[in-house]
Motif scaffolding. Sequence first.
Motif, short mmCIF file in Angstrom:
data_model
loop_
_atom_site.label_atom_id
_atom_site.label_comp_id
_atom_site.label_asym_id
_atom_site.label_seq_id
_atom_site.Cartn_x
_atom_site.Cartn_y
_atom_site.Cartn_z
N LEU A 76 0.82 -1.22 0.00
CA LEU A 76 0.00 0.00 0.00
C LEU A 76 0.85 1.26 0.00
O LEU A 76 0.49 2.26 -0.63
N TYR A 77 1.99 1.26 0.73
CA TYR A 77 2.87 2.42 0.82
C TYR A 77 4.28 1.96 0.46
O TYR A 77 5.18 1.91 1.31
N SER A 78 4.46 1.59 -0.78
CA SER A 78 5.68 0.91 -1.21
C SER A 78 6.77 1.90 -1.55
O SER A 78 6.52 3.08 -1.84
N ASN A 79 8.03 1.37 -1.50
CA ASN A 79 9.17 2.11 -2.03
C ASN A 79 9.85 1.25 -3.08
O ASN A 79 9.65 0.03 -3.15
N GLU A 80 10.66 1.88 -3.89
CA GLU A 80 11.22 1.22 -5.07
C GLU A 80 12.13 0.06 -4.70
O GLU A 80 12.08 -1.01 -5.32
N ALA A 81 12.96 0.21 -3.67
CA ALA A 81 13.94 -0.83 -3.32
C ALA A 81 13.24 -2.10 -2.83
O ALA A 81 13.57 -3.22 -3.25
N ASP A 82 12.26 -1.94 -1.92
CA ASP A 82 11.56 -3.12 -1.40
C ASP A 82 10.78 -3.85 -2.49
O ASP A 82 10.77 -5.09 -2.56
N ILE A 83 10.13 -3.07 -3.36
CA ILE A 83 9.36 -3.69 -4.44
C ILE A 83 10.27 -4.41 -5.43
O ILE A 83 9.97 -5.51 -5.91
N THR B 235 8.90 9.30 1.92
CA THR B 235 8.20 9.39 3.21
C THR B 235 7.10 10.43 3.16
O THR B 235 5.99 10.23 3.68
N THR B 236 7.39 11.57 2.54
CA THR B 236 6.38 12.65 2.48
C THR B 236 5.15 12.19 1.70
O THR B 236 4.01 12.37 2.15
N THR B 237 5.42 11.58 0.55
CA THR B 237 4.28 11.10 -0.26
C THR B 237 3.49 10.02 0.49
O THR B 237 2.25 10.02 0.48
N ASN B 238 4.24 9.13 1.16
CA ASN B 238 3.55 8.06 1.90
C ASN B 238 2.75 8.63 3.06
O ASN B 238 1.64 8.15 3.36
N LEU B 239 3.29 9.67 3.71
CA LEU B 239 2.53 10.30 4.81
C LEU B 239 1.25 10.94 4.29
O LEU B 239 0.19 10.85 4.93
N GLU B 240 1.35 11.58 3.13
CA GLU B 240 0.14 12.17 2.55
C GLU B 240 -0.88 11.09 2.20
O GLU B 240 -2.08 11.24 2.46
N ARG B 241 -0.38 9.96 1.63
CA ARG B 241 -1.30 8.87 1.29
C ARG B 241 -1.90 8.26 2.55
O ARG B 241 -3.10 7.92 2.60
N ILE B 242 -1.07 8.10 3.59
CA ILE B 242 -1.60 7.55 4.85
C ILE B 242 -2.64 8.47 5.44
O ILE B 242 -3.69 8.02 5.95
N SER B 243 -2.39 9.81 5.39
CA SER B 243 -3.39 10.76 5.92
C SER B 243 -4.69 10.67 5.12
O SER B 243 -5.79 10.67 5.71
N ALA B 244 -4.57 10.57 3.79
CA ALA B 244 -5.78 10.45 2.97
C ALA B 244 -6.52 9.15 3.28
O ALA B 244 -7.76 9.14 3.40
N ASP B 245 -5.76 8.06 3.43
CA ASP B 245 -6.41 6.78 3.76
C ASP B 245 -7.05 6.82 5.13
O ASP B 245 -8.14 6.25 5.34
N LEU B 246 -6.37 7.49 6.10
CA LEU B 246 -6.96 7.62 7.45
C LEU B 246 -8.25 8.42 7.40
O LEU B 246 -9.25 8.05 8.04
#
Length: 644
Positions: A88-95, A615-626
Amino acid sequence: MEEVDNIIIHTFRQIGCDIPEDVSSLREFTTAMIVGATSKCLRMIKDDLQIPSVLPASMSSKFRLGTTLATACQEVGYRGEIGYQTFLYSNEADIRKLFMFLVENLPKESSESASEPAMGSAVMLNRRIAAELSKRLAKPWTPSFCKKDNISWTGTKPRAWHKEGTRCVRRFHACPLRIPEGLGDLTKKIPKDVKAYYGTSLPFITSQPACRQDVAPSVLEENAIAVTLANEWENEWNQSGLASRLSKEEYLAQKRERLEKKIKQHLQSELQRANLNAVANADLSDIVSSLSDKASGAAAPSKGSRFTRTEQLQFAQDEEKTAAMAGLSEEGPPKVDTEEEMRKKREEELDALQSKLSEMNASIEQNELEIKKSLAEIQQTNEQISNKKSKNVEQEEIYKVKKRTIDLLPDAENNIDKLQSVVDASAQRLVSLAQQWEKHRAPLIEQYRELKQLNANRVSEAQKQLEEIKSLREKMKEVADEARGKEDIYKQLVVEYETMRKDVNRSAYTRRILEIVGNIKKQKEEINQILIDTKDVQKEINQLSGKLDRTFAVTDELIFRDAKKDESCRKAYKYLASLHENCKELINSVEETGLILREIRDLEDQIEMESQKNTTTNLERISADLKQMKDENNTLAKKLKAAK
């Protein structure tokens, strides 16, 4: 990493993932694309996994799907850190790390289908099925009851229409077969004329039925009957045959006699029933009285057969008829009864006859049981008599020997001398016979061994030739099968090559893979060289530090020895101690500087990794999902209140 991303994306497109053509890097993957590609790879790695490939709209369903995907990846062997946030909140290295693991664990036929020609019977079967399906899909659809035969009929008969799957179906119809009997039993002698009939006149099983399609049902019916009879005979022999203490031949003969007797009794009863129906209008009371007189008269008639009793009954009925006619002539016309009285009389007389017949059947059965018991006792007595006879013969032989011995006792010495001479003569004769036998035996044994060796050599040569012939035939079959298989593969590959797109540049992917492999080898060599240099430097440092410690110890000992006598040596000893401490502090400061620089590099790497995690983009996505989850919770709470 561009080459790695291109290979992963190309593999995903080959296995059927929906990835747009303008996507060229994993950085451009959306959450829906990541979930779809992961779900597709997991289903191909493990067939029993049922994971949806479409991202749901509800946030709770998204979290559940992410957790399910993470658990499935751990089940198939992924050891990295993974959770719902990876999808859901992926980064390039882990994926990239996860996708590389999934691509490496894909089945061979799916992951290498783009670069290697598919071989094997399963792949060929799939291709044939696909070709047949495409061929049938190209034809117009017709209902199942409106199928045409593929056979082209000649003459005026047109092609027949039939229901699909029922063209060759027909009812089960079996015919009796004539099969040779007794050929499997070597101990049983078969007459020559029977063998000649089996060899020349008896037709084959395939030609005995009138219709060729009745051969299989007839054979099945014949085998089923044979198996049923064998099982029935086995059960009967285990239950009744062994208990009768008879051999199989005697038991079969007794059973045959019983069956013949039952058939005769059945025929006699049928004849008797026909005679009774013929004289149904006669006076049945007289018949009952005559039957009772005959049954109570003597034992001989009761032991007769049913046929004799039927004749006696018929003659008695004829005598009663003549007596009745005589009574009519003497007494005048009899009294005429009504139909009801006649029916009642007939019923009463029939009941009496039936009761009498049941009593007679019971007595007959009792007599048969007694006969069986008597036969068993007779058989047991015969066995005892045979045992006594055998014992008697043995005792007679013993008696004869003892009698001869007793007769020889009065003149014992002369008899012993005679026996000794007879024994010596017999021994001499046996020795001479043995010598003669050895003279004849030696050449025969030599001849036998030579013939046996020749036969063994001939058999071994023939066996070798047979094995060579068999191996050559098997090789011929294998080569022919391999040639046919290669021809089929060639045809399939030609068809597939004609249907493939011609814009796929496989050489470019191969060149990129080779370049990546070369770079990896070069980096590995550089890393190994750096490790070797590091080990050499460390070894040199350890040698220099050991040399320094030893030099300081020797210098310290020498100066300390002279410092007791000279004042200048004392000052030199103090300077030496301060110099040693300053050198230690300098070495420690250099080591601390190296540690700090290493920590700085690690922190820079962590900063770079954290910057890649968006992190910033993921935080924004997490806030929107919350926020979306809160809205969903509020909506559910309102619905719950409205329902209450």
